[in-house]
Design a protein around this motif. Structure first.
Motif, mmCIF file in Angstrom:
data_model
loop_
_atom_site.group_PDB
_atom_site.id
_atom_site.type_symbol
_atom_site.label_atom_id
_atom_site.label_comp_id
_atom_site.label_asym_id
_atom_site.label_seq_id
_atom_site.Cartn_x
_atom_site.Cartn_y
_atom_site.Cartn_z
ATOM 1 N N ARG A 155 0.824 -1.203 0.000
ATOM 2 C CA ARG A 155 0.000 0.000 0.000
ATOM 3 C C ARG A 155 0.867 1.266 0.000
ATOM 4 N NH1 ARG A 155 -5.225 1.333 1.887
ATOM 5 N NH2 ARG A 155 -5.548 -0.849 2.433
ATOM 6 N N ILE A 156 0.445 2.242 -0.787
ATOM 7 C CA ILE A 156 1.052 3.576 -0.768
ATOM 8 C C ILE A 156 -0.072 4.585 -0.623
ATOM 9 C CG2 ILE A 156 2.503 5.246 -1.964
ATOM 10 C CD1 ILE A 156 3.615 2.954 -3.635
ATOM 11 N N ASP A 157 0.046 5.420 0.395
ATOM 12 C CA ASP A 157 -0.979 6.426 0.683
ATOM 13 C C ASP A 157 -0.251 7.752 0.904
ATOM 14 O OD1 ASP A 157 -3.191 7.871 1.498
ATOM 15 O OD2 ASP A 157 -3.968 6.291 2.788
ATOM 16 N N TYR A 158 -0.543 8.759 0.089
ATOM 17 C CA TYR A 158 0.230 9.991 0.193
ATOM 18 C C TYR A 158 -0.584 11.185 -0.259
ATOM 19 C CZ TYR A 158 1.377 8.819 -4.745
ATOM 20 O OH TYR A 158 1.341 8.459 -6.068
ATOM 21 N N GLY A 159 -0.066 12.376 0.067
ATOM 22 C CA GLY A 159 -0.813 13.568 -0.290
ATOM 23 C C GLY A 159 -0.027 14.841 -0.073
ATOM 24 N N ILE A 160 -0.586 15.939 -0.586
ATOM 25 C CA ILE A 160 0.004 17.270 -0.482
ATOM 26 C C ILE A 160 -1.044 18.212 0.079
ATOM 27 C CG2 ILE A 160 0.934 19.239 -1.767
ATOM 28 C CD1 ILE A 160 2.024 17.222 -3.815
ATOM 29 N N SER A 161 -0.657 18.963 1.097
ATOM 30 C CA SER A 161 -1.526 19.979 1.691
ATOM 31 C C SER A 161 -0.906 21.347 1.446
ATOM 32 C CB SER A 161 -1.687 19.733 3.194
ATOM 33 O OG SER A 161 -2.467 20.759 3.791
ATOM 34 N N ALA A 162 -1.552 22.164 0.628
ATOM 35 C CA ALA A 162 -0.990 23.457 0.244
ATOM 36 C C ALA A 162 -1.238 24.500 1.322
ATOM 37 C CB ALA A 162 -1.612 23.921 -1.070
ATOM 38 N N ALA A 163 -0.271 25.385 1.500
ATOM 39 C CA ALA A 163 -0.429 26.509 2.421
ATOM 40 C C ALA A 163 -1.423 27.509 1.836
ATOM 41 C CB ALA A 163 0.907 27.182 2.676
ATOM 42 N N MET A 186 -8.084 4.562 -9.510
ATOM 43 C CA MET A 186 -6.995 4.259 -8.594
ATOM 44 C C MET A 186 -6.987 2.752 -8.359
ATOM 45 S SD MET A 186 -7.054 7.076 -5.508
ATOM 46 C CE MET A 186 -6.852 8.843 -5.776
ATOM 47 N N ILE A 187 -5.863 2.240 -7.886
ATOM 48 C CA ILE A 187 -5.774 0.809 -7.575
ATOM 49 C C ILE A 187 -6.321 0.569 -6.180
ATOM 50 C CG2 ILE A 187 -4.191 -1.140 -7.204
ATOM 51 C CD1 ILE A 187 -4.559 -0.378 -10.112
ATOM 52 N N ARG A 188 -7.327 -0.263 -6.071
ATOM 53 C CA ARG A 188 -7.899 -0.683 -4.798
ATOM 54 C C ARG A 188 -8.006 -2.213 -4.798
ATOM 55 N NH1 ARG A 188 -10.992 3.796 -2.753
ATOM 56 N NH2 ARG A 188 -9.596 5.586 -2.998
ATOM 57 N N ASP A 189 -7.477 -2.840 -3.771
ATOM 58 C CA ASP A 189 -7.521 -4.301 -3.652
ATOM 59 C C ASP A 189 -6.979 -4.982 -4.916
ATOM 60 O OD1 ASP A 189 -8.711 -4.146 -1.091
ATOM 61 O OD2 ASP A 189 -10.680 -3.873 -2.013
ATOM 62 N N GLY A 190 -5.929 -4.396 -5.469
ATOM 63 C CA GLY A 190 -5.244 -4.990 -6.602
ATOM 64 C C GLY A 190 -5.885 -4.774 -7.952
ATOM 65 N N ARG A 191 -6.978 -3.996 -8.006
ATOM 66 C CA ARG A 191 -7.680 -3.784 -9.274
ATOM 67 C C ARG A 191 -7.993 -2.303 -9.463
ATOM 68 N NH1 ARG A 191 -10.293 -8.056 -6.925
ATOM 69 N NH2 ARG A 191 -12.019 -6.701 -6.306
ATOM 70 N N PRO A 192 -8.113 -1.869 -10.710
ATOM 71 C CA PRO A 192 -8.532 -0.486 -10.956
ATOM 72 C C PRO A 192 -9.931 -0.255 -10.392
ATOM 73 C CG PRO A 192 -7.616 -1.458 -12.948
ATOM 74 C CD PRO A 192 -7.789 -2.578 -11.965
#
Length: 371
Positions: A155-163, A186-192
């Motif tokens: 799993r990869i979970d990431y994000g950007i929060s702008a000032a 997005m990929i969820r549980d190995g599938r698009p």
């Protein structure tokens, strides 16, 4: 030999950060390009340059080839978005001119399909790089740095929060609004899996910044990473405003798009940006980036790696600009032998990226947890 580096949009939001970073480099002569020569000339007066800079008029919707032929750049840095509505005319013109090309594109298909120009770029002996920005350059560099510590990355979970109190350009705003409320995969549980822009609302608690809110965003990584990291079962990227009131306001507008009340928010970008500026007094100049990687560690147990970037004093925009800055410097010195057309992957490592941020008011915080 001094190389001529043209920055298209050089006096704009991201272009100005790149120009200021490259101005003092003795290997570079800056060419500041845009639709207004007057604005380019005024901007040049604010620069401390190692070599005299030049102001040029260039319109990417006009005859780019003729403009490049007149300016004769060695390297072109294309910062004028939104890339979601552009084709490859600038990159093609660079190939024909025989100059290297870098862009800061964040458009999923634009970056992912840049390889269609690979044969033409190789024939001319030039490097064509799309997505020389946070995504996918920084994000892939983080993953590749931590990947050897995983037996299996799930799993990869990431994000950007702008000032809130940072430079926000119309092009970036239009790019984001183009997919708010719109479906993408997005990929969820190995599938698009189909998701909607700025939905799946969730929050993350940052060191120093506290709680920030996020929603789904469409970026090149979502097309590039499933094949690059085939063991991935879940991949999520999100972004958000610093201020909850603006974040949830955008979320509500996304529902209006999703239900068909509004076709797209992109045509309303200028008005919505003006409204957002009215809330600057409520915010700060601090932005953040987070990335969580989880899966099975080498010892067989669960492993999680986390990385945060906290940018203060309005220095956040230097983070997405850094790949273009580093690559322009390397190309100017002949330090890159690679030619062809590629997304910005495997060209800058994480250590090099983070080292380039030193001297800015940006902190890096990282840890790993083994279960």
């Amino acid at each position: 030999m001094v190389k001529r580096v043209l920055i298209i949009g050089g006096y704009g939001n991201f272009g100005s950060y790149i120009a200021r970073s490259l101005a003092s480099d003795p290997a570079i002569r800056l060419l500041i390009g845009g639709r207004s020569v007057e604005k380019a000339e005024r901007f040049i007066t604010s620069l401390e340059t190692a070599n005299p800079a030049e102001a040029h008029r260039i319109d990417i919707d006009a005859d780019v080839g003729a403009a490049l032929a007149a300016m004769a750049p060695d390297i072109v840095v294309h910062t004028t978005g939104p890339f979601q509505t552009q084709d490859y005319r600038v990159a093609r013109a660079c190939i024909e001119q025989g100059c290297h090309y870098l862009d800061l594109a964040d458009a999923r298909d634009f970056v992912a399909q840049i390889g269609s120009l690979d044969a033409a770029a190789k024939a001319k002996g030039v490097l064509i790089v799309s997505g020389a920005s946070s995504v996918p350059c920084l994000t892939a560099a983080v993953i590749d740095h931590y990947l050897p510590g995983f037996e299996r990355l799930d799993r990869i979970d990431y994000g950007i929060s702008a000032a809130q109190q940072t430079n926000r350009g119309l092009a970036t705003t239009s790019a984001i609004l183009s997919y708010v409320g719109k479906p993408f995969e997005m990929i969820r549980d190995g599938r698009p899996h189909s998701v909607f822009g700025w939905q799946d609302t969730h929050s993350e608690r940052y060191p120093e910044l506290g709680r920030r809110w996020f929603g789904n965003c469409d970026i090149p990584d979502l097309a590039l990473f499933p094949s690059r990291y085939p063991q991935l079962q879940n991949l999520r990227f999100a972004a958000g405003h610093e201020l909850a009131i603006l974040h949830f306001g955008t979320w509500l507008l996304g529902w209006a798009v999703r239900t068909g009340l509004i076709q797209s928010l992109a045509p309303h970008a200028e008005r919505l940006l003006r409204i957002a500026f009215l809330f600057d007094w409520m915010g700060t100049s601090r932005s953040g980036f987070h990335m969580y990687l989880s899966g099975q560690g080498k010892s067989g147990g669960q492993k999680t790696a986390r990385l945060f970037l906290i940018a203060r004093a309005g220095h956040g925009p230097y983070i997405p600009c850094m790949p273009a800055i580093l690559l322009a410097r390397k190309l100017a010195r002949g330090e890159i032998d690679h030619v062809g057309a590629t997304p910005c992957l495997d060209l800058i490592g994480l250590d090099e990226y983070l080292a380039a941020l030193k001297g800015l008011d940006i902190s890096v915080m990282a840890d790993s947890v083994h279960g």
